[in-house]
Every structure is written in C-alpha cells, then in structure tokens.
Design a protein around this motif. Structure first.
Motif, PDB file in Angstrom:
ATOM      1  N   ALA A 289       0.730  -1.072   0.143  1.00  0.00           N
ATOM      2  CA  ALA A 289      -0.025  -0.134   0.139  1.00  0.00           C
ATOM      3  C   ALA A 289       0.801   1.248   0.160  1.00  0.00           C
ATOM      4  CB  ALA A 289      -0.742   0.238   1.267  1.00  0.00           C
ATOM      5  N   GLN A 290       0.425   2.148  -0.563  1.00  0.00           N
ATOM      6  CA  GLN A 290       0.924   3.425  -0.412  1.00  0.00           C
ATOM      7  C   GLN A 290       0.082   4.665   0.169  1.00  0.00           C
ATOM      8  OE1 GLN A 290       1.665   4.662  -4.721  1.00  0.00           O
ATOM      9  NE2 GLN A 290       3.719   3.639  -4.578  1.00  0.00           N
ATOM     10  N   LEU A 291       0.575   5.227   1.452  1.00  0.00           N
ATOM     11  CA  LEU A 291      -0.163   6.289   1.795  1.00  0.00           C
ATOM     12  C   LEU A 291       0.434   7.589   1.728  1.00  0.00           C
ATOM     13  CD1 LEU A 291      -2.384   7.081   3.995  1.00  0.00           C
ATOM     14  CD2 LEU A 291      -0.942   6.437   5.917  1.00  0.00           C
ATOM     15  N   LYS A 292      -0.330   8.600   1.461  1.00  0.00           N
ATOM     16  CA  LYS A 292       0.107  10.009   1.758  1.00  0.00           C
ATOM     17  C   LYS A 292      -0.661  10.740   2.638  1.00  0.00           C
ATOM     18  CE  LYS A 292       1.952   9.450  -3.013  1.00  0.00           C
ATOM     19  NZ  LYS A 292       1.787  10.138  -4.690  1.00  0.00           N
ATOM     20  N   ILE A 293      -0.151  11.477   3.573  1.00  0.00           N
ATOM     21  CA  ILE A 293      -0.843  12.484   4.476  1.00  0.00           C
ATOM     22  C   ILE A 293      -0.262  13.784   4.407  1.00  0.00           C
ATOM     23  CG2 ILE A 293      -1.547  12.847   6.844  1.00  0.00           C
ATOM     24  CD1 ILE A 293      -1.395   9.912   7.284  1.00  0.00           C
ATOM     25  N   LEU A 294      -1.213  14.803   3.962  1.00  0.00           N
ATOM     26  CA  LEU A 294      -0.668  16.307   4.338  1.00  0.00           C
ATOM     27  C   LEU A 294      -1.549  16.976   5.457  1.00  0.00           C
ATOM     28  CD1 LEU A 294      -1.190  17.828   0.692  1.00  0.00           C
ATOM     29  CD2 LEU A 294       0.926  17.117   1.894  1.00  0.00           C
ATOM     30  N   ARG A 295      -0.855  17.561   6.496  1.00  0.00           N
ATOM     31  CA  ARG A 295      -1.093  18.010   7.652  1.00  0.00           C
ATOM     32  C   ARG A 295      -0.800  19.325   8.105  1.00  0.00           C
ATOM     33  NH1 ARG A 295       0.641  16.022  13.066  1.00  0.00           N
ATOM     34  NH2 ARG A 295      -1.026  15.874  14.567  1.00  0.00           N
TER      35      ARG A 295
END
Length: 514
Positions: A289-295
């Motif tokens: 899986a690939q996860l990208k989070i902007l915060r």
C-alpha cells in the motif's frame, strides 16, 4: 546551520489494545509511498501552545490518499471442506485493488492512557473504491455522518457518528491506516543531530497503527536533513504484531517532514507491505500500500463546533459502539454491536457471527419467510411448535416465550430453547418478526451455554432495532441477472465489503423459505 531538533515534552502513551478496523479490509490496509511530492507548508500564523503535563491537544486540517494492491485470502465456508486426498482445502485467493481519499479537520486530546484520549473529526471528503476480482464497491460517507468522534476505551478506539450509526464500510473508510491524533508521537524528546536515529516506542506504534501488541521487531526514525524551518525524517522497520488477536507482519518504509515552528509532522508518506492471517471475521491478505498524508495547523474547526460540543452528543459507549447493517438482497436492516460480522447473505438466508477476540461466540441465521396475506399473524403457540420441529431431537426444554411490539412497530415473538448437540449444552434464541402486511423474517441465535455471559443481550439489540424494507414492485431480467452476479461475486468476501448504501442496481426479491 543548527541541525539539532528537540521535540516538545510529549510523554509516551501506555499500551492499550486497539480494536481498530482492519484497514485493508474494505477501505483497507495501510500504507506506503514511493516518493512524496513536496508537501504544503504549515499554515502561517499558527501558534504552538505548550501542552499541559500528560496531555496533548491539537487542531489540524488533514488530507490522506491511500492506494492498495495485493490479494485477499478466503477460507472455505464449509468447515469440513477437503480435497480428494483428504487434506483440508487451501485458502482461495482473489486480487484486490483499492483507493481512498479522505479530508477532514481534527481536534484531539491525548493523555498517557488510551482511556481519556479522544478526537473530533469533521469530514469534507471521504470516498473509496474497492475492486475484488471483478466486483467493484464504491463507498462515500453520508452527509448526515460528517461529524465523527473517536473515543479511547479499554477495548481500544471506538469510532462513532453522534447522529447516525455508521455502516461498517463507512467506519473502515474513515478510520484509515494511521491514527492521526498520535502522529506526532513518533518524534523524540531527546536532542538529535543529522544521521541520528531513535526507536519508536512500541506503545506509540501500537496506537499509531491500531495494533493489539508488537511481538517482535521495531520501527526506527532517522533525521536525514534539517534547516531552521523543517526537518526531514525517514521511518523504517519490520514488525510482527497482532490486530484483534490476528497475527500480522508489516514492513514499513516511510518519509516524514517536521515543521519545527509548530513541532508537528506536516506530511507523511509510507510504503507498507503487510501479510495478515485469515481471521474469523475477515479474510487474510497480502498487500502493498501507499499512503500520503498532508497535515497543517488550523485555528478552529470549519464546522464551528468543538470536541466538547460533538462528544457531548454521543450517548454511552455502548451506543457509540453500534453499527448499521443492511441486506440489499434480503430487504431488511438493523443496528447491532460492531462485533457482529456478515458471513454470507443470499437474500433468502443470511449468516451473521458475533466474534470476540477472534473467537465465534454466537451465530445468527436470518431467514426470509413466505409472506402471509395482509393482516394474518403467527401465534406464539404456533411459533413454539415451529421451534420444536426445527430443533428436533436436540431439544431438552423451552425455557421462555414472549411477544411484544418493537419500536419500529413490528411484532416480535421470542422463544428461548436449550438442548444438547454432541454432548455440548446449547441455547437457541428464536425470533419471528412480522408486520401487518404479511412480511416475515425468522432469526435464530445459536450459542454454547458457556458463552451466555459474554453474549449478554446482543439478540435483544439486533432484533429490537430490526426493520423490514418494502419489497421492490418491479422485476425484470436485467435486475435478476445483476443480483445473481453480485451474489456470486461477493459469496466469499461478504465480511470484506458492505454494499454501497447508494447502489444503483435494484436487487431481486429472494426466494422465500416456508
């Protein structure tokens, strides 16, 4: 240039078992990334407030994108399925591909114990698309469920919609692979320089990834670059762990950026390779899986509400733990504990299982009966006679019988019987549910008498909230073929996918039991 970073005086959280959704399954899995594009800077003007001792608070805008590829592994629905050689059949596999996007505001409070941690999430977007073999399911968070509360309990984090019970697919979608309220816990309290490394505390890793426990391995963070405003981190490691008592192994390769002004993680990208065993409630899987989070920090929630405002609308933890279930083929719905799982559903018959710590405590069989003519009702005595015939020689006694009208204006006949099967004491709880139009459904709960205390009154919650949906008024060849194809495609993976609540195809009326 000063490359030294000192994290705020955060304290590690003590370990608690996290009962989180299995994030592969139905909105699935957790995460990964190859190269994450340069992330947006934290909002200018945001101020960092020193948290109280043993307490951390935060207000953030978060966007997360998840992509999953791999295979799910399904065990046979027949417990005695054997090959011609007499050996147990190997698990069936099916390819899975999933994507999801969520964007939300989050206000949270965390303490040094999971009990007391809580967050309020207001969603702006929440969508997923999951393809298993050739069957595609799309899920979107309903408009009346955009305010979500997550509460720390002695059984883990509970996700609840204060106004409407969530469907399992909605819960899986919004819980995601990372518990963002704990994201800053990967930082260290020690001063570090470029190339220095530190190990994420297992308690923090369990909360971050929603695991029961880590049995072997570790996750390591390395400071790879820094300036006055930002610091670049790498996260790597392999762990053997358990999620809801199910063994899993995970290899993580990730990158993160620290905003040194606020002392918080502003973006995260992870590659995650996970293999999980088949459980009683859900399929096993091997996925990448690939996860990208902007915060980014924000000053207030877009909704204008606060964590206290929304949390006060949640009843007790029992009500917060309820989910909404609906059979699009059987034309009924109900509200029940999230420990229930749909094992199969053909429309005419469905099998549900109540699972605690990866062990089946009870099974519920739901059977659509042939309609009576409007106005006709089965008597309690008649239902008792049906129960005696159904249980047969295993019956020892009828323990109790009753009838009542539910809150949904349905007539409920309830008969409790006990007996013995192969030397094991069994209790059955039977319900006949009907309306004035002649529509009828029978529920049969089966459980070992040793599990009576664990099971408590789960049957009352399920049956008491039961609703009968009107049969469709129009049938055609296309709808028949469509429903049959959907049934075949989901036969082995019903616990993985909850039908979209906004389905466009019209299921057929199922065959009726007598």
């Amino acid at each position: 240039m000063d490359a030294t970073i000192l994290n705020k005086n955060r304290k590690s959280l003590g370990r608690q078992t996290l009962s989180r959704r299995d994030w592969i399954i139905a909105s699935t899995v957790a995460a990964a990334c190859l190269a994450f594009p340069s992330a947006a800077n934290a909002q200018s003007g945001s101020k960092s407030t020193q948290p109280k001792e043993n307490e951390d608070t935060g207000l953030f805008r978060i966007r997360a994108v998840l992509e999953v590829n791999g295979e799910i592994r399904l065990k046979s629905q027949s417990t005695d399925a054997l090959s011609k050689s007499g050996k147990a059949l190997a698990a069936k596999t099916a390819p899975i591909k999933a994507t999801s996007t969520v964007e939300f505001d989050e206000q949270f409070e965390t303490t040094d114990q999971l009990i007391g941690c809580r967050s309020y999430q207001h969603f702006h977007e929440a969508n997923s698309e999951i393809q298993i073999d050739r069957h595609v399911t799309k899920t979107s968070l309903r408009e009346n469920c955009l305010d979500i509360v997550r509460l720390g309990t002695n059984e883990g984090l509970v996700t609840a919609s204060p106004d409407n019970p969530l469907f399992a697919a909605e819960r899986d979608l919004i819980e995601g692979p990372i518990n963002t309220m704990f994201l800053d816990q990967i930082l260290t309290d020690e001063e570090v320089n470029i190339a220095d490394k530190w190990t994420i505390d297992n308690d923090v890793a369990c909360r971050l990834l929603s695991m029961d426990a880590i049995h072997d391995g570790k996750l390591v963070v390395c400071l790879v670059d820094a300036n006055k405003e930002k610091a670049q981190l790498e996260i790597n490691g392999s762990i053997s762990a358990s999620v809801r008592q199910v063994p899993t192994t995970i290899t993580i390769e990730g990158k993160a950026q620290l905003d040194r002004t606020s002392g918080t993680i502003s973006w995260l990208a992870m590659n995650l390779d996970e293999t999980r065993d088949i459980s009683e409630a859900e399929p096993g899987f091997h996925v990448v899986a690939q996860l990208k989070i902007l915060r980014s920090k924000i000053e207030s929630m877009t909704s204008g509400l606060t964590l206290n405002d929304v949390a006060s609308r949640v009843g007790n933890l029992n009500s917060a733990s309820l989910l909404q279930f609906q059979s699009d083929q059987g034309y009924y719905r109900f509200i029940a504990n999230r420990k229930w799982s749909t094992y199969r559903d053909s429309g005419e018959e469905a099998t549900l299982r109540y699972i605690v710590n990866n062990r089946v405590v009870s099974q519920c069989n739901v059977t659509n009966m042939i309609d009576y003519e409007p106005g006709r009702q089965l008597s309690l005595e008649g239902f008792q006679a049906d129960v005696r015939i159904s249980v047969g020689r295993a019956l020892l006694e009828i323990v109790e019988s009753s009838e009542r009208i539910s809150a949904n204006k349905l007539r409920l006949l309830r008969v409790v019987s006990r007996g013995s099967v192969q030397g094991v004491d069994i209790q059955w709880v039977h319900y006949h549910i009907s309306n004035d139009n002649g529509r009828r459904v029978v529920l049969t709960f089966t459980l070992n008498e040793a599990n009576l205390e664990i099971f408590a009154e789960e049957d009352a919650q399920l049956a008491g909230s039961f609703e009968l949906i009107d049969w469709p008024t129009k049938l055609d060849a296309k709808s028949v073929e469509s429903a049959a194809a959907a049934d075949n495609a989901t036969e082995g993976s019903k616990s993985l996918i909850v039908p979209n609540t906004k389905t466009s195809s019209q299921p057929i009326r199922p065959k009726m039991a007598r």
